[in-house]
Write a protein that holds these residues in place. Structure first.
Motif, PDB file in Angstrom:
ATOM      1  N   GLY A 138       0.816  -1.213   0.000  1.00 28.35           N
ATOM      2  CA  GLY A 138       0.000   0.000   0.000  1.00 28.35           C
ATOM      3  C   GLY A 138       0.846   1.256   0.000  1.00 28.35           C
ATOM      4  N   TYR A 139       1.930   1.238   0.758  1.00 32.15           N
ATOM      5  CA  TYR A 139       2.846   2.381   0.813  1.00 32.15           C
ATOM      6  C   TYR A 139       3.461   2.653  -0.556  1.00 32.15           C
ATOM      7  CZ  TYR A 139       7.227   4.798   2.152  1.00 32.15           C
ATOM      8  OH  TYR A 139       8.293   5.656   2.262  1.00 32.15           O
ATOM      9  N   VAL A 140       3.907   1.588  -1.240  1.00 28.41           N
ATOM     10  CA  VAL A 140       4.528   1.744  -2.553  1.00 28.41           C
ATOM     11  C   VAL A 140       3.501   2.151  -3.607  1.00 28.41           C
ATOM     12  CG1 VAL A 140       5.699   0.500  -4.419  1.00 28.41           C
ATOM     13  CG2 VAL A 140       6.442   0.195  -2.050  1.00 28.41           C
ATOM     14  N   ALA A 141       2.341   1.512  -3.587  1.00 28.86           N
ATOM     15  CA  ALA A 141       1.306   1.850  -4.570  1.00 28.86           C
ATOM     16  C   ALA A 141       0.860   3.301  -4.409  1.00 28.86           C
ATOM     17  CB  ALA A 141       0.112   0.905  -4.434  1.00 28.86           C
ATOM     18  N   GLY A 142       0.796   3.767  -3.157  1.00 28.54           N
ATOM     19  CA  GLY A 142       0.373   5.139  -2.905  1.00 28.54           C
ATOM     20  C   GLY A 142       1.383   6.163  -3.374  1.00 28.54           C
ATOM     21  N   GLY A 143       2.646   5.757  -3.512  1.00 32.70           N
ATOM     22  CA  GLY A 143       3.693   6.676  -3.937  1.00 32.70           C
ATOM     23  C   GLY A 143       4.079   6.544  -5.391  1.00 32.70           C
ATOM     24  N   THR A 144       3.368   5.701  -6.138  1.00 33.84           N
ATOM     25  CA  THR A 144       3.609   5.537  -7.569  1.00 33.84           C
ATOM     26  C   THR A 144       2.302   5.760  -8.326  1.00 33.84           C
ATOM     27  OG1 THR A 144       3.320   3.139  -7.267  1.00 33.84           O
ATOM     28  CG2 THR A 144       5.581   3.969  -7.304  1.00 33.84           C
ATOM     29  N   LYS A 145       2.385   5.751  -9.665  1.00 33.19           N
ATOM     30  CA  LYS A 145       1.201   6.087 -10.455  1.00 33.19           C
ATOM     31  C   LYS A 145       0.751   4.990 -11.412  1.00 33.19           C
ATOM     32  CE  LYS A 145       2.346  11.027 -10.421  1.00 33.19           C
ATOM     33  NZ  LYS A 145       2.711  12.208 -11.252  1.00 33.19           N
ATOM     34  N   ARG A 146       1.704   4.292 -12.039  1.00 32.64           N
ATOM     35  CA  ARG A 146       1.336   3.366 -13.105  1.00 32.64           C
ATOM     36  C   ARG A 146       1.807   1.929 -12.879  1.00 32.64           C
ATOM     37  NH1 ARG A 146       3.617   7.713 -15.089  1.00 32.64           N
ATOM     38  NH2 ARG A 146       5.573   6.604 -15.450  1.00 32.64           N
ATOM     39  N   ILE A 147       2.969   1.774 -12.293  1.00 34.39           N
ATOM     40  CA  ILE A 147       3.560   0.446 -12.158  1.00 34.39           C
ATOM     41  C   ILE A 147       2.656  -0.455 -11.317  1.00 34.39           C
ATOM     42  CG2 ILE A 147       4.910   0.982 -10.074  1.00 34.39           C
ATOM     43  CD1 ILE A 147       7.233  -0.618 -11.389  1.00 34.39           C
ATOM     44  N   ARG A 148       2.543  -1.728 -11.715  1.00 39.24           N
ATOM     45  CA  ARG A 148       1.786  -2.683 -10.918  1.00 39.24           C
ATOM     46  C   ARG A 148       2.576  -3.001  -9.651  1.00 39.24           C
ATOM     47  NH1 ARG A 148      -2.579  -4.719 -13.402  1.00 39.24           N
ATOM     48  NH2 ARG A 148      -2.768  -6.209 -11.669  1.00 39.24           N
ATOM     49  N   VAL A 149       1.873  -3.172  -8.539  1.00 40.33           N
ATOM     50  CA  VAL A 149       2.513  -3.437  -7.258  1.00 40.33           C
ATOM     51  C   VAL A 149       1.856  -4.672  -6.648  1.00 40.33           C
ATOM     52  CG1 VAL A 149       3.201  -2.464  -5.039  1.00 40.33           C
ATOM     53  CG2 VAL A 149       2.792  -0.937  -6.984  1.00 40.33           C
ATOM     54  N   GLY A 150       2.670  -5.555  -6.088  1.00 39.44           N
ATOM     55  CA  GLY A 150       2.078  -6.770  -5.538  1.00 39.44           C
ATOM     56  C   GLY A 150       3.031  -7.546  -4.668  1.00 39.44           C
ATOM     57  N   SER A 151       2.666  -8.787  -4.423  1.00 39.62           N
ATOM     58  CA  SER A 151       3.391  -9.647  -3.497  1.00 39.62           C
ATOM     59  C   SER A 151       4.156 -10.721  -4.249  1.00 39.62           C
ATOM     60  CB  SER A 151       2.419 -10.304  -2.514  1.00 39.62           C
ATOM     61  OG  SER A 151       1.426 -11.052  -3.194  1.00 39.62           O
ATOM     62  N   GLY A 152       5.378 -10.892  -3.836  1.00 49.22           N
ATOM     63  CA  GLY A 152       6.188 -11.939  -4.453  1.00 49.22           C
ATOM     64  C   GLY A 152       6.889 -12.807  -3.415  1.00 49.22           C
ATOM     65  N   GLY A 153       6.202 -13.429  -2.488  1.00 52.72           N
ATOM     66  CA  GLY A 153       4.750 -13.427  -2.443  1.00 52.72           C
ATOM     67  C   GLY A 153       4.251 -13.363  -1.012  1.00 52.72           C
ATOM     68  N   ILE A 154       2.942 -13.456  -0.922  1.00 49.44           N
ATOM     69  CA  ILE A 154       2.272 -13.720   0.347  1.00 49.44           C
ATOM     70  C   ILE A 154       2.327 -15.226   0.596  1.00 49.44           C
ATOM     71  CG2 ILE A 154       0.015 -13.808   1.478  1.00 49.44           C
ATOM     72  CD1 ILE A 154       1.115 -11.038   1.527  1.00 49.44           C
ATOM     73  N   MET A 155       2.774 -15.626   1.785  1.00 47.09           N
ATOM     74  CA  MET A 155       2.858 -17.050   2.120  1.00 47.09           C
ATOM     75  C   MET A 155       1.502 -17.483   2.694  1.00 47.09           C
ATOM     76  SD  MET A 155       5.914 -17.765   1.142  1.00 47.09           S
ATOM     77  CE  MET A 155       5.744 -16.505  -0.122  1.00 47.09           C
TER      78      MET A 155
END
Length: 338
Positions: A66-83
């Motif tokens: 959420g922190y990274v997505a909130g500070g960017t505009k276009r790039i996809r953000v996700g988990s690599g991964g959630i266990m």
């Protein structure tokens, strides 16, 4: 020299905590790297769940996403991964439903079946250690159901936010288990060849041979993880790479710690058998100048026919790490934005 075949490049970040540093200092650097990656044309920026590791700050993975997505505009953000076995599927559905609601069309949910920690820490996470990940297909089915609206209006437990949202689910793995499951379910698959290169080609074959088209994909899609340390010269890249080598050395000795400064000679630190073990883990990676990276990328793409590469780069100095990803982008023929 240009790449014979160009594929998207992505970033796998562990939010490294360097020796002498703190998680509080790591998070702004993670965000700066994500913004840098976005400008350089990287496709996605993933963060990994690990626990009880002083050198990794991304344990609360959804929060950092959420922190990274909130500070960017276009790039996809996700988990690599959630266990996934560490969590109730409903909680993950709600967390990623919330992220997708906040940042629509930009969130990925990559899932693994390992604990991302040692057994003692896994117990502290309230994980049932007797199952050894065999419950993963059942947990995955439950999680996917929370995102799908029910056939009728009644469902005793519903994910809000989450239900009805399109959050792409990826399976991650370092062996054949998740490769086969991803193929059978028609899901995209990401292989952790940055630490399990010996299983890469069998897993790719298993995934492609077991693939069945689904609503998510009509043909296989595989992303391959690669350790890359790039610098302006081969010599400097090799020196920078010693920080990552020290981190793996501490891990195999059972004493994981913070990311250490580079050294001039690893022979002063490791035993011959340790060097052999580490070199086998890094034989799929790339260390060198832009020209060396470009040449090795071509070989990897020819050998794997991967649809995408995800790059991890554990470098002690933040500016050197930023420079490394810029050189990798140039080698991978990415188009930078203004």
């Amino acid at each position: 020299m240009t790449l014979e075949r160009s594929v998207p490049l992505s970033v796998l970040d562990l939010a490294p905590v360097v020796e002498g540093g703190t998680p509080a200092a790591s998070f702004p650097q993670t965000l700066e790297l994500a913004q840098h990656a976005e400008r350089l044309g990287y496709n996605r920026y993933w963060l990994a769940e690990h626990h009880n590791m002083a050198g990794i700050a991304s344990s609360a993975t959804s929060v950092v996403i959420g922190y990274v997505a909130g500070g960017t505009k276009r790039i996809r953000v996700g988990s690599g991964g959630i266990m996934l076995p560490n969590h109730a599927p409903l909680v993950i559905a709600e967390q990623f439903g919330t992220l997708e609601s906040m940042y629509p069309g930009r969130i990925d949910l990559g899932l693994g079946r390992a604990p991302g920690s040692d057994q003692t820490t896994a117990r502290a996470l309230r994980r049932d250690l007797a199952t050894h990940g065999q419950e993963f297909p059942e947990l995955l089915s439950e999680l996917r159901a929370y995102f799908n609206p029910p056939a009728d209006e009644y469902r005793p437990v519903r994910a809000t936010p989450g239900e009805g949202l399109n959050v792409p689910i990826w399976l991650l793995g370092s062996s054949g288990f998740s490769a086969k499951l991803a193929g059978e379910l028609g899901l995209p698959f990401s292989f952790a060849s940055h630490f399990a290169p010996e299983y890469l080609m069998p897993a790719i074959h298993l995934y492609r041979s077991s693939f069945r088209p689904s609503e998510a994909l009509d043909k296989p899609y595989i992303m391959v993880g690669v350790n890359i340390v790039a610098a302006d010269t081969d010599e400097e890249a090799k020196r920078l790479a010693t920080s990552q080598q020290q981190q793996f050395l501490s891990l195999i000795r059972g004493r994981p710690g913070k990311l250490r400064p580079p050294v001039d000679n690893m022979d002063d630190l490791w035993q011959p058998h340790e060097r052999e073990a580490l070199e086998s883990k890094f034989n799929f990676g790339i260390t060198g100048s832009k020209a060396a990276v470009e040449s090795r990328l071509q070989e990897i793409l020819r050998d794997t026919m991967a649809d995408e590469l995800i790059v991890t780069s554990q470098i002690y100095d933040h500016e050197a790490r930023m420079r490394s990803f810029a050189l990798i982008a140039e080698a991978g023929s990415l188009q930078a934005s203004v």
